[in-house]
Design a protein around this motif. Sequence first.
Motif, short mmCIF file in Angstrom:
data_model
loop_
_atom_site.label_atom_id
_atom_site.label_comp_id
_atom_site.label_asym_id
_atom_site.label_seq_id
_atom_site.Cartn_x
_atom_site.Cartn_y
_atom_site.Cartn_z
N VAL A 133 0.82 -1.17 0.02
CA VAL A 133 -0.11 -0.14 -0.01
C VAL A 133 0.89 0.97 0.09
O VAL A 133 0.60 2.21 -0.68
CB VAL A 133 -1.08 0.15 1.34
N LEU A 134 1.97 1.05 0.71
CA LEU A 134 3.04 2.32 0.89
C LEU A 134 3.32 2.47 -0.52
O LEU A 134 3.57 3.84 -0.94
CB LEU A 134 4.13 1.81 1.49
N ARG A 135 3.66 1.67 -1.37
CA ARG A 135 4.18 1.86 -2.64
C ARG A 135 3.41 2.29 -3.59
O ARG A 135 3.58 2.49 -4.59
CB ARG A 135 5.18 0.60 -3.10
N GLY A 136 2.06 2.10 -3.30
CA GLY A 136 0.89 2.76 -4.23
C GLY A 136 0.49 1.36 -5.16
O GLY A 136 -0.26 1.52 -5.93
N ARG A 137 0.95 0.19 -4.74
CA ARG A 137 0.52 -0.86 -5.59
C ARG A 137 -0.93 -1.35 -5.37
O ARG A 137 -1.45 -1.99 -6.17
CB ARG A 137 1.69 -2.10 -5.35
N GLN A 188 -4.50 7.47 -3.17
CA GLN A 188 -5.69 7.06 -3.59
C GLN A 188 -6.81 7.03 -2.49
O GLN A 188 -7.34 6.19 -2.16
CB GLN A 188 -5.46 5.61 -4.09
N SER A 189 -6.84 8.38 -1.98
CA SER A 189 -7.72 8.43 -0.71
C SER A 189 -9.37 8.22 -1.06
O SER A 189 -9.93 7.76 -0.33
CB SER A 189 -7.74 9.87 -0.27
N ILE A 190 -9.64 8.33 -2.34
CA ILE A 190 -11.14 8.11 -2.60
C ILE A 190 -11.32 6.64 -2.58
O ILE A 190 -12.36 6.15 -2.11
CB ILE A 190 -11.35 8.48 -4.04
#
Lengths: 405, 404
Positions: free
Chosen positions: A99-103, A134-136
């Motif tokens: 999640v940290l890396r945005g994957r 990717q808060s939404i």
Amino acid sequence: MTSKALFIAAKDLSIRARDRRALVVLLAMPMALIFILGLVFNPMWQGTAEFQRIPVVVVDQDQGEIARLLVEQVLGTGEIGRMLRVDHAGQPADARNLVLRGRRAAGLVIPRGFSQAVMTGRPARLMLFTDPAQSIRAGIVNSIVNRFGAEVVKRQVAITVAAETLIVERIMTPATVVAAIPSWLKDVEQFTGRQAVAIAEERGSGPRFPAAIDYYAVGMGVMYLLFGVSMASQSILVERREGTLARMRTTPTGSSDIIAGKLLATFLTGLVQFSLLVLFTSVFYKVRWGSPLLLLLMIGATALAAAGLGTFLAALARTPEAVESLAPAIILPMSFLGGAMFPVYFMPPWLEYVSRLTFNRWALDGFLAIMAGAQTPVAIWQPLLALLAMSVVFLTVGAWRLRFR
Amino acid sequence: MTALRKAWTIALLSLTITARDRGALLWRLAMPLLMTVLVGAVFGEGAAGARTPVAVADEDDSTYSRLFAERLGKEPTVGLRKTTGVEARALLEDGRVAAVIFIPKGFAARINTGKDADVSVRFDPRRGPPMLVTEIVREVAMRLAVDAIAGEFTAALAVRETQDPSLGPAVRRRAIDRADSRWSPTPPVTVNVEVASALAPDRRQRLPTGMEQASPGFAVMFVMMAAAMSAATLVVERQNGTLARLMTTPTRRASILGGKISGIYLQGVVQMGILIIVGWGLLGVNWGQAPAALALLVATYLFSATGLGVMLAAVVRTEAQVSTLFPVVTIIPAMLGGAWWPIEVAPRYMQTLAYAVPQGWAMTGFVNIITRGLGLAEVLPQAAALAGFGIAFFVVGILLFRFE
């Protein structure tokens, strides 16, 4: 206005009409921008945003009955299953890393003992990692998990409260309660469908918010009108510098005619430019601009005010090069404040007041009102008045300062 | 002077010329900062604009009806105000609130007697359906549904055991009460949310801040604009014959071109440096906590932008053509690349398009550094892509470049 002024205006217009670069910049650009902005924002504004499958990683350290219910039934099937793309990780740290890396947009951790806690009526916890970029989408996952929690809780609370209450009220003894619980687990299902609170979502009265592409047709249209007019006023300065203006004064034509002619040309440029934009967006983007009569009125007032602004700008800048730099520096912030890029309704109150000082705001208000279905000039009297006032002020000041010495 | 020194001199000269050009300074520094401030003011963390204004008209004023206001009040992105039913309608029509939640009188009474209760969410059509607010209202409604179910179930069991229907209402009330008390101090099921970010805990953002998006976004766009403007200058020099005149000097063409290119790059470094420092110092922009990653990203983005400028200058003949192409290489890719709005917001196919332009890669890198707090290792792919763009642009540009 004398015929000489008209002639000067016509000559200027014909020169401009042949400027191919102007055509591209002033027509093609706004069309492209309107298109892109409409594409991007329409789903969000209409509330129909479809999010592509949201990647979620799950760490199930519990493997219990309730955990499996969540992972296999809720996240894995049905409408929710179609919204998500779920995969698994062994350790919470791995999930967090993804999640940290945005994957992944979110990572769900079901700790050991979760199912046990739920079934014995003790508080249970779940952990959710969210990607701040990717808060939404993460918010949607959060909401899904919360709702699952609530469904679980329905049964758990019903049974534990029933047990407690019946014992306290001396209707049943602890022993009979314990014996009854297995059948209660089945019985409770009859009650879990209750809604209890019905939520009615209603649209308040007032004009419908236009589709993004309609909104941006107005926003970008008005902004590019300003650019067009500033280009037109640039040419006045060019002529002044090159001495052609002074040369005109050696002719029998009075300087007031010259000024009038130039201003008329600027006004007509704006008129034509905006009308072309209205035409193209109606045809190619199916934008419905509203009542043609009111539209004409509005375009006229807007072009007039724009011409005034352009003249004022030219007077301020004094050289054509300065206009090139100064124009966007004034037009872009002013357009932003006026709502060209983001609707004014999203602005804080103090900024909304400031926006009333801008040309764009009044133009936008007027056009949007017509788009929303206004049929009489009364509906747009405020924008019309504001624009006319701006025209008078700026045209007067600008023309006066531009007196060709 | 050696060829290198000559190139360096040319580079410094172009920097000096730009520094004295007020129009250039306006475009390269004042404009991006101004736009950042404006957009940040509207969407920034402290700004009221970041919070959706919502009103609650609670005509019941009971323990249960108050739950809605309590829950909404805890949500950081909601700006809550309490109002009456009459006032609420006016607020909505004036557009001063995005949504109003109406809770009618008798709400709690209906729940306690086992009937269904009503809540309505009325939204300002200009702002569209308030998804977060509706979600929160559903959450509270769910809690009350849990209570009601517990009440109903318990009452039914009690009546069944005692065969005395008159017990029902009292038992129901007590059961509902008991059920609702289970939500504090700890709800039966809690979801702990942790924002996964590498930023130090005290710098972690809870809210999406407009500034964090706007500052790098506008920097990315205006840097590319500066490169395009430098390209225009080169084209003008070629048109005027100034460039050709340089060829008559003893300086080699490679030095001249090298100097001009370095000049563009140097201007970019200064521009970006000032924007970052001012953003950080004056506007409180968080540029992440990995200076090395930031430096690498900026260096490679400038490389790609400079390359694009050179290619533009090589391919285009007149200044007018540069003006026409200007928005196509600066504004549109900036929008596609996520400089104007977070990439997340755009439809999927647009998100893919972002990777077709250097601006998209740059913004991804900035998001990694600023929003996620990541470092050098995570930014390498973006840096590599930007370098690749730069190399491609330079190859085309240098091969095609003509001095006259």
